[in-house]
Design a protein around this motif. Sequence first.
Motif, PDB file in Angstrom:
ATOM      1  N   VAL A   3       0.817  -1.281  -0.048  1.00 48.48           N
ATOM      2  CA  VAL A   3      -0.006   0.020  -0.014  1.00 48.48           C
ATOM      3  C   VAL A   3       0.749   1.229   0.045  1.00 48.48           C
ATOM      4  N   ALA A   4       0.519   2.398  -0.078  1.00 56.19           N
ATOM      5  CA  ALA A   4       1.011   3.750  -0.402  1.00 56.19           C
ATOM      6  C   ALA A   4       1.760   4.043   1.017  1.00 56.19           C
ATOM      7  N   GLY A   5       2.771   4.347   1.010  1.00 56.99           N
ATOM      8  CA  GLY A   5       3.737   4.911   2.060  1.00 56.99           C
ATOM      9  C   GLY A   5       3.794   6.189   1.967  1.00 56.99           C
ATOM     10  N   GLY A   6       4.827   6.843   1.572  1.00 62.20           N
ATOM     11  CA  GLY A   6       4.866   8.269   1.579  1.00 62.20           C
ATOM     12  C   GLY A   6       6.365   8.779   0.871  1.00 62.20           C
ATOM     13  N   ARG A   7       6.694   9.850   0.821  1.00 59.00           N
ATOM     14  CA  ARG A   7       7.842  10.393   0.520  1.00 59.00           C
ATOM     15  C   ARG A   7       8.794  10.869   1.449  1.00 59.00           C
ATOM     16  N   HIS A   8      10.104  10.551   1.233  1.00 55.69           N
ATOM     17  CA  HIS A   8      11.213  11.074   2.113  1.00 55.69           C
ATOM     18  C   HIS A   8      11.768  12.257   1.561  1.00 55.69           C
ATOM     19  N   ALA A   9      11.656  13.398   2.122  1.00 53.07           N
ATOM     20  CA  ALA A   9      11.875  14.324   1.076  1.00 53.07           C
ATOM     21  C   ALA A   9      13.607  14.656   1.350  1.00 53.07           C
ATOM     22  N   ARG A  64       6.346   2.147  -0.749  1.00 51.69           N
ATOM     23  CA  ARG A  64       5.105   1.417  -0.554  1.00 51.69           C
ATOM     24  C   ARG A  64       5.471   0.337   0.507  1.00 51.69           C
ATOM     25  N   LEU A  65       4.533  -0.082   1.331  1.00 47.92           N
ATOM     26  CA  LEU A  65       4.510  -0.916   2.428  1.00 47.92           C
ATOM     27  C   LEU A  65       3.637  -2.229   2.409  1.00 47.92           C
TER      28      LEU A  65
END
Length: 223
Positions: free
Chosen positions: A31-37, A44-45
């Motif tokens: 599923v969607a995780g996120g962004r590491h700026a 995704r996890l």
Amino acid sequence: MHVEPDHLVLACRDLDSGARWLAQRLGAEPVAGGRHAFMGTHNRLLQVSSPTHARCYLELIAIDPDAPAPARPRWFGLDDAALQARLADAPELVAWVGRSPQVDMHRWGLITIGLQPGTLVATERAVPGSATPLRWQVVLREDGATLLGGAVPVLIQWQGGHPCDGLPASPVALRRLVVRGLPPRAAEVMRLRGVQRDEVPDAPVLSATFDTPIGEVVLRSAT
């Protein structure tokens, strides 16, 4: 104070193709995780918790094509040209992340036995659908590489919430994580649990066995 598996890192060339590959291999979609700026990556996890590996997940990670280049090398060796060439064929298990309740203590323990795990960095990322970001401290090397080819875990300590708290249940469970090349003294310093050490010369550095809807599946590192 033990270090135990928190998550396994599966690098891929891009998240869409990586997610398709993972769904075919494990019978479940991340599923969607996120962004590491600060790293120029995104993920995704997939929850892979089990009775022997609590609060554990699989992280599918790639360079974010929409993010500016970071000021430092990306983690998990993602800037390595040879790795990126291999990722054109398939995702690759590149690291494991060890959860610690006293991350700086374990970091200094590794330093005292002659290893250089890196410096402690505090960071966070937004969570889709939540106003509260995930926050954690992680030990990172300045060159972005993993230590001893990934045998030594990247140490992490969560500050509050954990990704598994918001992940849906999945039919995939981590049964066994085997690591080759981890020095015995390092294992003692970290008081490792939930990990098997292997010294078979031709074995991969990392080998993770999962129970899945399509049977037992093993993911291995390239070396």
